[in-house]
Design an enzyme around this catalytic site. Structure first.
Site, PDB file in Angstrom:
ATOM      1  N   LEU A   2      55.146  42.681  97.357  1.00 15.64           N
ATOM      2  CA  LEU A   2      54.969  42.272  98.744  1.00 15.64           C
ATOM      3  C   LEU A   2      55.099  43.450  99.700  1.00 15.64           C
ATOM      4  O   LEU A   2      55.275  43.289 100.895  1.00 15.64           O
ATOM      5  CB  LEU A   2      55.966  41.167  99.104  1.00 15.64           C
ATOM      6  CG  LEU A   2      55.864  39.915  98.237  1.00 15.64           C
ATOM      7  CD1 LEU A   2      56.894  38.874  98.667  1.00 15.64           C
ATOM      8  CD2 LEU A   2      54.463  39.315  98.287  1.00 15.64           C
ATOM      9  N   SER A   3      55.016  44.644  99.131  1.00 10.44           N
ATOM     10  CA  SER A   3      54.905  45.892  99.879  1.00 10.44           C
ATOM     11  C   SER A   3      56.114  46.217 100.740  1.00 10.44           C
ATOM     12  O   SER A   3      56.014  46.449 101.938  1.00 10.44           O
ATOM     13  CB  SER A   3      53.638  45.908 100.739  1.00 10.44           C
ATOM     14  OG  SER A   3      53.274  47.243 101.001  1.00 10.44           O
ATOM     15  N   SER A   4      57.263  46.273 100.094  1.00 11.93           N
ATOM     16  CA  SER A   4      58.459  46.738 100.788  1.00 11.93           C
ATOM     17  C   SER A   4      58.318  48.197 101.202  1.00 11.93           C
ATOM     18  O   SER A   4      58.876  48.618 102.223  1.00 11.93           O
ATOM     19  CB  SER A   4      59.690  46.564  99.891  1.00 11.93           C
ATOM     20  OG  SER A   4      59.522  47.240  98.656  1.00 11.93           O
ATOM     21  N   SER A   5      57.552  48.993 100.447  1.00 15.90           N
ATOM     22  CA  SER A   5      57.415  50.420 100.764  1.00 15.90           C
ATOM     23  C   SER A   5      56.651  50.627 102.066  1.00 15.90           C
ATOM     24  O   SER A   5      57.078  51.406 102.929  1.00 15.90           O
ATOM     25  CB  SER A   5      56.725  51.165  99.617  1.00 15.90           C
ATOM     26  OG  SER A   5      55.441  50.633  99.362  1.00 15.90           O
ATOM     27  N   GLY A  45      60.118  44.518  93.950  1.00 18.15           N
ATOM     28  CA  GLY A  45      59.376  44.346  92.709  1.00 18.15           C
ATOM     29  C   GLY A  45      58.456  43.148  92.696  1.00 18.15           C
ATOM     30  O   GLY A  45      57.877  42.809  91.660  1.00 18.15           O
ATOM     31  N   THR A  56      39.771  46.282  95.880  1.00 20.64           N
ATOM     32  CA  THR A  56      38.624  46.607  96.736  1.00 20.64           C
ATOM     33  C   THR A  56      38.961  47.708  97.726  1.00 20.64           C
ATOM     34  O   THR A  56      38.068  48.410  98.203  1.00 20.64           O
ATOM     35  CB  THR A  56      38.169  45.362  97.520  1.00 20.64           C
ATOM     36  OG1 THR A  56      39.314  44.794  98.175  1.00 20.64           O
ATOM     37  CG2 THR A  56      37.546  44.326  96.598  1.00 20.64           C
ATOM     38  N   ASP A 102      48.188  47.949 103.015  1.00 25.41           N
ATOM     39  CA  ASP A 102      49.585  47.552 103.192  1.00 25.41           C
ATOM     40  C   ASP A 102      50.144  48.047 104.520  1.00 25.41           C
ATOM     41  O   ASP A 102      50.772  47.295 105.271  1.00 25.41           O
ATOM     42  CB  ASP A 102      50.440  48.105 102.043  1.00 25.41           C
ATOM     43  CG  ASP A 102      50.038  47.553 100.692  1.00 25.41           C
ATOM     44  OD1 ASP A 102      49.170  46.652 100.647  1.00 25.41           O
ATOM     45  OD2 ASP A 102      50.577  48.038  99.680  1.00 25.41           O
ATOM     46  N   GLU A 110      52.902  58.146 101.508  1.00 23.20           N
ATOM     47  CA  GLU A 110      53.015  57.539 100.177  1.00 23.20           C
ATOM     48  C   GLU A 110      52.113  58.249  99.173  1.00 23.20           C
ATOM     49  O   GLU A 110      52.487  58.448  98.020  1.00 23.20           O
ATOM     50  CB  GLU A 110      52.685  56.045 100.249  1.00 23.20           C
ATOM     51  CG  GLU A 110      53.097  55.307  98.999  1.00 23.20           C
ATOM     52  CD  GLU A 110      53.521  53.877  99.250  1.00 23.20           C
ATOM     53  OE1 GLU A 110      53.693  53.159  98.264  1.00 23.20           O
ATOM     54  OE2 GLU A 110      53.686  53.480 100.419  1.00 23.20           O
ATOM     55  N   TYR A 155      46.343  51.218  86.553  1.00 23.05           N
ATOM     56  CA  TYR A 155      45.772  51.290  87.907  1.00 23.05           C
ATOM     57  C   TYR A 155      44.885  52.528  88.031  1.00 23.05           C
ATOM     58  O   TYR A 155      43.736  52.450  88.494  1.00 23.05           O
ATOM     59  CB  TYR A 155      46.904  51.320  88.926  1.00 23.05           C
ATOM     60  CG  TYR A 155      46.484  51.479  90.372  1.00 23.05           C
ATOM     61  CD1 TYR A 155      46.152  50.376  91.139  1.00 23.05           C
ATOM     62  CD2 TYR A 155      46.437  52.732  90.976  1.00 23.05           C
ATOM     63  CE1 TYR A 155      45.769  50.504  92.479  1.00 23.05           C
ATOM     64  CE2 TYR A 155      46.062  52.877  92.296  1.00 23.05           C
ATOM     65  CZ  TYR A 155      45.736  51.765  93.046  1.00 23.05           C
ATOM     66  OH  TYR A 155      45.366  51.909  94.358  1.00 23.05           O
TER      67      TYR A 155
END
Length: 381
Positions: free
Chosen positions: A126-129, A123, A36, A173, A161, A222
């Protein structure tokens, strides 16, 4: 020993001096509202108590030196005046890209010595970036007194990003990593960047299960789904699906390709569910939340087609145990990754045992389980 103390010790070992500043930015999990965000819709993420820790000190030149303890203890060095994409050390691009965007806004920023350590599972979706980007921005904001707020930092992290790293992510995120509230979930309007926080009942644990399915085709699928959403929006002479109602979509069903209709139906109904889930949490109505999260998973499975048999299996296992005393669905972009559940705390141990037994028998895989707490954002404290 705390993570902050560890990263401080690592800094002292690496640079033979004490750091000027130590900061932290959390990862996140999304309770409801997938695919969304890039349709200007609603999401319901939670900042979690896994994150990125950075110790740093200013330099008088333009050199950035970084020691990444969790990336095979690698080091990197570059100048703010000559930032280039690093194809050999991909993690460096999150530092370089974020600082390139920051330097465009604040050209007087100088270099720094940095030590980075994080405990966001890699991986797992959980949005480490985003945690990494927001931690970088937070520490430079502190070192150079830049006056950044959390929303501005989130936009800078997203820009880095999108434009430097090359991942066309939405704003969710970075914003929840910057602005999350302890013990709360955030209903974020991805168009206006306004948000409301809602308390997560104390008797529920935030329970994340990584299917440990290697995520395949994520980028191509995606991008295809983003394109499909855009096609439907343009059919209605709109930029994004946020501006198309379910009535409009259903009225035009016969004029749309079936797959495009399904993709749009997921996004439009997911926006409705996400706002309803915020109200259910606010009212401590776990039965309603359970129904909404189940409907979200089915929509992601049947209409958006981004689940895997393993993720579906995990959701079924957890739903069998919890029924309407908790809530569960897949979370993230899909094609592998995690499911998220709100689990009565007294049932956590039993559920973990059931997953350990049933999931491996069904799929020959061992799931990784993280029992989390809703944490505070880097710019909220």
């Amino acid at each position: 020993m705390s993570n902050a103390h560890i990263v401080s010790e690592l800094f002292s070992q690496q640079y033979l001096t004490e750091p000027e500043w130590i900061t932290h930015a959390p990862g996140r999990v999304n309770l409801l509202g997938d695919h969304t965000d890039y349709n200007d819709g609603f999401v319901l993420p939670v900042a979690i108590n896994f994150g990125t820790y950075i110790a740093a000190s200013r330099r008088n030149d333009k050199i950035i030196r970084v020691y990444a303890h969790d990336c095979a203890q690698e080091t990197a060095e570059f100048s703010l005046d000559r930032i280039q994409f690093n194809a050999q050390q991909m993690w460096v691009n999150y530092v370089a890209g974020t600082l390139q965007i920051l330097a465009m806004q604040f050209p007087d920023v100088t270099g720094a010595d940095l030590v980075v350590s994080g405990n966001v599972p890699q991986g797992a979706g959980l949005s480490s970036s985003a945690s990494f980007e927001i931690a970088i921005l937070k520490v430079f904001n502190a070192l150079f007194d830049l006056g950044l707020d959390g929303v501005k930092a989130a936009l800078l992290g997203q820009q880095a990003e999108n434009e430097f790293v090359g991942c066309n992510c939405g704003i969710m995120d970075q914003l929840v990593s910057a602005m999350g509230e302890k013990d709360h979930a955030m209903l974020l309007d991805c168009r206006s960047l306004t948000f409301e926080n809602v308390f997560i009942p104390k008797d529920l644990s935030l329970y994340i299960v990584n299917s440990n399915v290697k995520r395949g085709l994520v980028d191509s699928e995606y991008n295809q789904r983003r394109l499909q959403c855009e096609k439907v929006a343009h059919f209605f002479n709109r930029e994004v699906l946020r501006d198309v109602s379910l009535v409009q979509l259903n009225t035009a069903k016969s004029q749309l390709e079936p797959v495009l209709y399904k993709r749009a139906r997921h996004v439009i109904t997911e926006n409705i569910r996400t706002q309803a889930a915020f109200k259910a949490l606010r009212d401590n109505n776990i039965v309603a939340l359970s129904v909404l999260m189940k409907e979200s998973h089915l929509s992601l499975r049947n209409d958006f087609e981004v689940t895997t048999k393993e993720m579906d299996g995990l959701v079924d296992i957890i739903d069998d145990v919890l029924g309407n005393t908790g809530a569960v669905r897949m979370t993230g972009g899909g094609f592998g990754g995690c499911v998220v559940a709100l689990v009565p705390t007294h049932a956590v141990q039993m559920l973990t045992s059931v997953i350990g037994s049933r999931y491996s028998k069904m799929f020959g895989l061992v799931a990784s389980i993280y029992v989390c707490k809703a944490s505070v954002g880097a710019f909220s404290g």
